[in-house]
Structures are given as structure tokens and as C-alpha cells.
Write a protein that holds these residues in place. Structure first.
Motif, PDB file in Angstrom:
ATOM      1  N   MET A   1     -28.560 -95.811  16.827  1.00 17.13           N
ATOM      2  CA  MET A   1     -28.167 -97.206  16.752  1.00 17.13           C
ATOM      3  C   MET A   1     -26.694 -97.350  16.426  1.00 17.13           C
ATOM      4  N   GLY A   2     -25.998 -96.213  16.307  1.00 19.48           N
ATOM      5  CA  GLY A   2     -24.607 -96.296  15.926  1.00 19.48           C
ATOM      6  C   GLY A   2     -24.453 -96.144  14.436  1.00 19.48           C
ATOM      7  N   THR A   3     -23.506 -96.843  13.841  1.00 19.02           N
ATOM      8  CA  THR A   3     -23.204 -96.667  12.428  1.00 19.02           C
ATOM      9  C   THR A   3     -24.163 -97.487  11.588  1.00 19.02           C
ATOM     10  N   ALA A   4     -25.337 -96.949  11.386  1.00 21.77           N
ATOM     11  CA  ALA A   4     -26.345 -97.664  10.625  1.00 21.77           C
ATOM     12  C   ALA A   4     -26.990 -96.733   9.628  1.00 21.77           C
ATOM     13  N   LEU A 172      -4.228 -92.427  14.302  1.00 24.73           N
ATOM     14  CA  LEU A 172      -5.047 -93.620  14.173  1.00 24.73           C
ATOM     15  C   LEU A 172      -6.456 -93.250  14.625  1.00 24.73           C
ATOM     16  N   VAL A 173      -7.428 -93.406  13.735  1.00 28.29           N
ATOM     17  CA  VAL A 173      -8.822 -93.099  14.055  1.00 28.29           C
ATOM     18  C   VAL A 173      -9.636 -94.379  13.975  1.00 28.29           C
ATOM     19  N   ALA A 174     -10.299 -94.731  15.074  1.00 25.21           N
ATOM     20  CA  ALA A 174     -11.166 -95.901  15.120  1.00 25.21           C
ATOM     21  C   ALA A 174     -12.617 -95.435  15.054  1.00 25.21           C
ATOM     22  N   VAL A 175     -13.350 -95.891  14.053  1.00 24.80           N
ATOM     23  CA  VAL A 175     -14.761 -95.541  13.936  1.00 24.80           C
ATOM     24  C   VAL A 175     -15.572 -96.587  14.688  1.00 24.80           C
ATOM     25  N   SER A 176     -16.072 -96.207  15.846  1.00 27.58           N
ATOM     26  CA  SER A 176     -16.842 -97.104  16.703  1.00 27.58           C
ATOM     27  C   SER A 176     -18.325 -96.750  16.572  1.00 27.58           C
ATOM     28  N   SER A 177     -19.054 -96.705  17.660  1.00 37.46           N
ATOM     29  CA  SER A 177     -20.496 -96.452  17.632  1.00 37.46           C
ATOM     30  C   SER A 177     -20.970 -96.126  19.035  1.00 37.46           C
ATOM     31  N   ILE A 178     -22.079 -95.392  19.127  1.00 40.72           N
ATOM     32  CA  ILE A 178     -22.665 -95.165  20.459  1.00 40.72           C
ATOM     33  C   ILE A 178     -23.167 -96.475  21.059  1.00 40.72           C
ATOM     34  N   THR A 217     -11.137 -91.939  18.877  1.00 37.65           N
ATOM     35  CA  THR A 217     -12.323 -92.766  18.658  1.00 37.65           C
ATOM     36  C   THR A 217     -13.479 -91.862  18.282  1.00 37.65           C
ATOM     37  N   VAL A 218     -14.160 -92.188  17.195  1.00 35.98           N
ATOM     38  CA  VAL A 218     -15.360 -91.465  16.781  1.00 35.98           C
ATOM     39  C   VAL A 218     -16.532 -92.416  16.910  1.00 35.98           C
ATOM     40  N   GLU A 219     -17.522 -92.014  17.687  1.00 31.62           N
ATOM     41  CA  GLU A 219     -18.702 -92.842  17.924  1.00 31.62           C
ATOM     42  C   GLU A 219     -19.937 -92.150  17.348  1.00 31.62           C
ATOM     43  N   PRO A 220     -20.338 -92.509  16.128  1.00 32.88           N
ATOM     44  CA  PRO A 220     -21.543 -91.907  15.560  1.00 32.88           C
ATOM     45  C   PRO A 220     -22.814 -92.505  16.159  1.00 32.88           C
ATOM     46  N   GLY A 221     -23.859 -91.690  16.167  1.00 32.07           N
ATOM     47  CA  GLY A 221     -25.193 -92.200  16.417  1.00 32.07           C
ATOM     48  C   GLY A 221     -25.812 -92.627  15.103  1.00 32.07           C
ATOM     49  N   LEU A 222     -27.113 -92.484  14.979  1.00 33.02           N
ATOM     50  CA  LEU A 222     -27.839 -92.913  13.790  1.00 33.02           C
ATOM     51  C   LEU A 222     -27.292 -92.192  12.553  1.00 33.02           C
TER      52      LEU A 222
END
Length: 284
Positions: A1-4, A172-178, A217-222
């Protein structure tokens, strides 16, 4: 769900049905000596990935400015970092308020000096069906997840560009999400904000890269953070859809995402890890 997340990590780590634990360790296993002497700003530093990233950067020798609205938590984290031998500055700031962000930048400059590393980790996740018409939630997510990042970038771009022009590493690091590229029902607006953030970072690379400022850009999952506790729809929150995903998949820890960020910003300055997608194995 991304950063949750939910704080259910202990449940996930238990062995069930003869299977090994989903998450054998939350602690990062690598150190990054090249971070020593850098000056970092981390937004969303009061909890979750922001707090974990701040601790990792400080543990590896960076001076870290902790930005968030929750001053009490920032002070606790700064004290924890200081007790461990690191250097951290608690700077209460609201990324939805440009005056607040600009004031924070002035304080960071006065007390830590020029910033060469910016981690934009502040974000909110408020899922609900679009036909619920929750304009309050839509506004909050857009103003924090997209415009909030732009406010912070506006405040620290001069530092990053000057650092790079002087021959030093600037990040510059942007924490996004899947969720930026994977559709989840009831997460339409959250996903849209993360898609905007990922595309923003892509475009910023074309502006900053020629000036030797790296954009990642870092896109985490759950991932296990407190964001799940902010969901006000019981069917979607910790006792519903999100909780079921935690039980079925097993989340990453905030420390594991911080470790990915630490690795990313510790590469030689001519190496830009531009887009990283980080997932639990069962979600991949």
C-alpha cells in the motif's frame, strides 16, 4: 500500500505454520562513513521513516535537522541521538506553511550551516472512497505530500546547488510510494499525490542533475509506520483492509527503508540512484 503501517510488527515476526519469521531483523546492517560531516534536513522526522532516517544519518556522522510539527517528539529524538553521540537539532515546522518552512531554514542555517542533504519524508495517507467527497482529506494530502515537498525544496535549493558547485555531494531524496504506479481501491487521491511526487522528482533531475545535485525517489511498499493509525474508516484501517495486508504480507520496517536511503546518499557523488522501489518479498 506504500508508506503505511500500524505498529503490528511484533505480530508479524512470530513464526506461524512452521514458517520462518517474515522479518528477522529491523536493524540496518551497514554503515556509511561517507556521511560523516554532512548536514542533513529530514522532514517528517517525528516518527516512522523520517525518524529512522534521521537516526541512521546521525549515527554515521551527519548533523541532522529534525523537522516536523510535533515538537515534543522532535526533542525526544534529538535527545536520543545526542545520547548516542550524534548531533541533531529539533526544528518544529509545518510543511503546509511556507513561512514556517522558511523560518526553519533560517534556523538550520544559523545553527548547522549549509545543508547538503534533504530527505522529504513528511506525508499523510488518508484513504476513503472518492464518492465520500472528503475534500478535507484531499486538501491535506495534496498540501502535505506535494506542495509541502515543493515548499521544502524551495527553502533549501540554494544550499544544495551551492554545495554541488563547490565540488561536494548534494542530495535531494523524495520518499514516495508504490501507490504512485500501483492502483489500490479507495486510495485514489493518496495515489495521485504520490504519482505527482514521483513525477516531480523525475522532472527535478533534469533541472538539478546538470548542476550535480542528485535527486532520488524511494518508493516503499507495505511499511510499518504510524500512518495506518490515522485512517478513520474502520473497514480500511488496522481492523480492516490494511490490517489484513499486514497479516498476509508482513511489512518492511522503517529502519529498513532508512537503510536504503543511507545507501543511496552515500554513493560517490557522480552516482545517482534515481528511483528505488522497495517491497516486502511477499508483495513483490
Amino acid at each position: 500500500m506504500g508508506t503505511a503501517g500500524s505498529g503490528r510488527l511484533g505480530d508479524v515476526k512470530e513464526t506461524t505454520a512452521g514458517r520462518p519469521p517474515l522479518i528477522p531483523s529491523q536493524e540496518p546492517t551497514m554503515s556509511y562513513s561517507s556521511l560523516s560531516g554532512r548536514v542533513a534536513v529530514v522532514t517528517g522526522a517525528a516518527s516512522g521513516m523520517g525518524a529512522a532516517t534521521a537516526k541512521l544519518l546521525a549515527a554515521n556522522g551527519a548533523a541532522v535537522a529534525l523537522l516536523s510539527r510535533r515538537e515534543d517528539r522532535l526533542k525526544e529524538l534529538a535527545a536520543e541521538i545526542g545520547a548516542a553521540g550524534g548531533r541533531a537539532l529539533a526544528v518544529p515546522a509545518d510543511v503546509t506553511d511556507q513561512r514556517s518552512v522558511d523560518g526553519a531554514a533560517e534556523r538550520v542555517a544559523a545553527e548547522l550551516g549549509r545543508v547538503d542533504l534533504l530527505v522529504a519524508a513528511a506525508g499523510v495517507m488518508l484513504p476513503n472512497p472518492v464518492d465520500d467527497g472528503r475534500i478535507d482529506e484531499w486538501t491535506r494530502m495534496i498540501d502535505t505530500n506535494v506542495t509541502g515537498v515543493l515548499r521544502v525544496v524551495r527553502a533549501f535549493t540554494g544550499d544544495l546547488v551551492a554545495t554541488a558547485a563547490g565540488g561536494r555531494t548534494a542530495d535531494l531524496v523524495a520518499v514516495s510510494s508504490i501507490a504512485s504506479h500501483v492502483s489500490f481501491p479507495n486510495y485514489a487521491v493518496y495515489s495521485a499525490t504520490k504519482a505527482a511526487l514521483t513525477h516531480l522528482a523525475t522532472s527535478l533531475r533534469s533541472e538539478f542533475g546538470p548542476r550535480d545535485v542528485r535527486v532520488s525517489t524511494v518508493e516503499p511498499g507495505l511499511t510499518d509506520t504510524e500512518l495506518g493509525a490515522h485512517i478513520d474508516n474502520p473497514s480500511l484501517g488496522l481492523d480492516g483492509q490494511l490490517g489484513a495486508m499486514f497479516d498476509a504480507i508482513g511489512p518492511l520496517s522503517a529502519e529498513e527503508i532508512a537503510d536504503v536511503i543511507g545507501f543511496t546518499v552515500s554513493r560517490p557523488r557522480h552516482v545517482n540512484l534515481r528511483h528505488l522501489v522497495v517491497l516486502p518479498t511477499r508483495q513483490a
